[in-house]
Design an enzyme around this catalytic site. Structure first.
Site, PDB file in Angstrom:
ATOM      1  N   GLY A  87       4.432 -12.732   0.332  1.00 16.22           N
ATOM      2  CA  GLY A  87       4.382 -12.561   1.943  1.00 16.22           C
ATOM      3  C   GLY A  87       3.104 -12.623   2.174  1.00 16.22           C
ATOM      4  O   GLY A  87       2.511 -13.320   3.129  1.00 16.22           O
ATOM      5  N   ASP A  89      -5.328  -4.980   0.937  1.00 14.51           N
ATOM      6  CA  ASP A  89      -4.611  -3.725   0.490  1.00 14.51           C
ATOM      7  C   ASP A  89      -4.277  -3.251   2.124  1.00 14.51           C
ATOM      8  O   ASP A  89      -4.935  -2.945   2.770  1.00 14.51           O
ATOM      9  CB  ASP A  89      -5.232  -2.693  -0.252  1.00 14.51           C
ATOM     10  CG  ASP A  89      -4.230  -1.780  -0.585  1.00 14.51           C
ATOM     11  OD1 ASP A  89      -3.436  -1.981  -1.505  1.00 14.51           O
ATOM     12  OD2 ASP A  89      -4.332  -0.436  -0.322  1.00 14.51           O
ATOM     13  N   HIS A 146      -2.869  -6.573  12.098  1.00 10.04           N
ATOM     14  CA  HIS A 146      -3.758  -5.732  11.187  1.00 10.04           C
ATOM     15  C   HIS A 146      -4.565  -6.648  10.406  1.00 10.04           C
ATOM     16  O   HIS A 146      -5.700  -6.758  10.096  1.00 10.04           O
ATOM     17  CB  HIS A 146      -3.345  -4.525  10.422  1.00 10.04           C
ATOM     18  CG  HIS A 146      -2.051  -4.807   9.584  1.00 10.04           C
ATOM     19  ND1 HIS A 146      -0.932  -5.546  10.146  1.00 10.04           N
ATOM     20  CD2 HIS A 146      -1.774  -4.484   8.353  1.00 10.04           C
ATOM     21  CE1 HIS A 146      -0.080  -5.948   9.218  1.00 10.04           C
ATOM     22  NE2 HIS A 146      -0.471  -5.449   8.360  1.00 10.04           N
TER      23      HIS A 146
HETATM   24  P1  IMP Z   1      -0.029  -3.455  -1.071  1.00  5.57           P
HETATM   25  O1  IMP Z   1      -1.272  -3.774  -0.066  1.00  5.57           O
HETATM   26  O2  IMP Z   1       0.250  -4.453  -2.140  1.00  5.57           O
HETATM   27  O3  IMP Z   1      -0.130  -2.047  -1.544  1.00  5.57           O
HETATM   28  O4  IMP Z   1       1.283  -3.402  -0.413  1.00  5.57           O
HETATM   29  C1  IMP Z   1       1.371  -2.867   1.132  1.00  5.57           C
HETATM   30  C2  IMP Z   1       2.676  -2.808   1.578  1.00  5.57           C
HETATM   31  O5  IMP Z   1       2.610  -2.383   3.197  1.00  5.57           O
HETATM   32  C3  IMP Z   1       3.520  -3.981   1.495  1.00  5.57           C
HETATM   33  O6  IMP Z   1       4.181  -4.135   0.602  1.00  5.57           O
HETATM   34  C4  IMP Z   1       4.470  -3.700   2.690  1.00  5.57           C
HETATM   35  O7  IMP Z   1       5.538  -2.853   2.638  1.00  5.57           O
HETATM   36  C5  IMP Z   1       3.607  -3.057   3.605  1.00  5.57           C
HETATM   37  N1  IMP Z   1       2.833  -3.882   4.843  1.00  5.57           N
HETATM   38  C6  IMP Z   1       1.794  -4.325   4.445  1.00  5.57           C
HETATM   39  N2  IMP Z   1       1.472  -5.228   5.559  1.00  5.57           N
HETATM   40  C7  IMP Z   1       2.579  -5.354   6.278  1.00  5.57           C
HETATM   41  C8  IMP Z   1       2.834  -6.367   7.512  1.00  5.57           C
HETATM   42  O8  IMP Z   1       2.169  -7.160   7.752  1.00  5.57           O
HETATM   43  N3  IMP Z   1       4.100  -6.067   7.496  1.00  5.57           N
HETATM   44  C9  IMP Z   1       4.896  -5.385   7.115  1.00  5.57           C
HETATM   45  N4  IMP Z   1       4.833  -4.671   6.117  1.00  5.57           N
HETATM   46  C10 IMP Z   1       3.401  -4.583   5.753  1.00  5.57           C
END
Ligand code: IMP
Length: 217
Positions: free
Chosen positions: A24, A81, A202
């Site tokens: 994603g 992140d 964001h």
């Molecule tokens: P990381 O940055 O890989 O630690 O993962 C961040 C997690 O935050 C993602 O797997 C999502 O679950 C959530 N997240 C971050 N950005 C979004 C967004 O734009 N929509 C929905 N969930 C998000």
């Protein structure tokens, strides 16, 4: 006297590693970088390992990922992140947003956990159900230089979730000033690309800062 404004290092290399293994995110970052004519390759496509996110801040984890990819590939690398911060439940899931979905990356379950936690503290009104998404973009070069940019979007959490677009916690997040969740918006709408009101998500907000400082001009 004010300190002179710091100038960010510009990205002049034509190829950039997207330091992520999350489909994603890779898709969204590619969509944002595309208009600048920069070729991208993902960390997964290069067979780079996924570093463990051991830092305690979004900035720390983003830079841990961008530096790992930049040093391993010899190319500049961009990492994101991000996560959902819910003040009523102590800022959870925060930097642990991905982990709340468990091994099977089940975000239906993760959203249910957030809802259960909100119910447990009696957060039922929109005011008590405020939340914001954070994205920190970190651009690292193989020589160890790093630039970081933070974007946030604020809103409220609804239940039940609505929409099947986007990813993660999108279906329960209603951004301020909108009556549809991120899960009900197309990618263009979620990011606010070309919108007169400026970027919305964001990630798009962090990206706008990154583009202004490191890409344009
Ligand atoms: P990381 O940055 O890989 O630690 O993962 C961040 C997690 O935050 C993602 O797997 C999502 O679950 C959530 N997240 C971050 N950005 C979004 C967004 O734009 N929509 C929905 N969930 C998000």
């Amino acid at each position: 006297m004010d300190a002179p404004a710091r100038t960010a290092r510009r990205l002049t290399e034509p190829k950039l590693v997207v330091a992520s293994h999350n489909k994603g995110k890779i898709f969204e970052i590619r969509m944002l970088v595309a208009p600048f004519g920069i070729e991208t390759v993902s960390a997964g496509e290069l067979g780079l390992p996924e570093p463990e996110e051991t830092a305690t801040t979004f900035e720390g984890n983003a830079t841990l990922k961008s530096l790992a990819s930049a040093t391993a590939s010899g190319l500049p690398a961009l990492a994101d992140d991000s996560g959902l911060v819910v003040p009523a439940i102590g800022g959870d899931p925060g930097i642990y947003s991905a982990r709340w979905a468990g091994e099977s990356k089940d975000f239906g379950l993760a959203m249910r956990k957030v809802e259960d936690a909100l119910q447990a503290v009696g957060a039922t009104t929109p005011d008590q159900r405020r939340a914001f998404f954070v994205a920190v973009l970190s651009l690292a070069w193989p020589d160890g230089h790093v630039e970081e940019f933070r974007g946030e979007v604020h809103g409220t959490l609804i239940w039940p979730p609505r929409g099947d677009m986007g990813f993660g916690y999108d279906p329960m997040f209603l951004p301020d000033g909108h009556d549809r969740t991120f899960g009900e918006m197309s990618g263009e709408e979620k990011h606010g690309l070309g919108a007169a009101t400026g970027p919305l998500s964001h990630r798009a907000r962090a990206f706008e800062l990154f583009a202004r400082e490191c890409l344009e001009g």
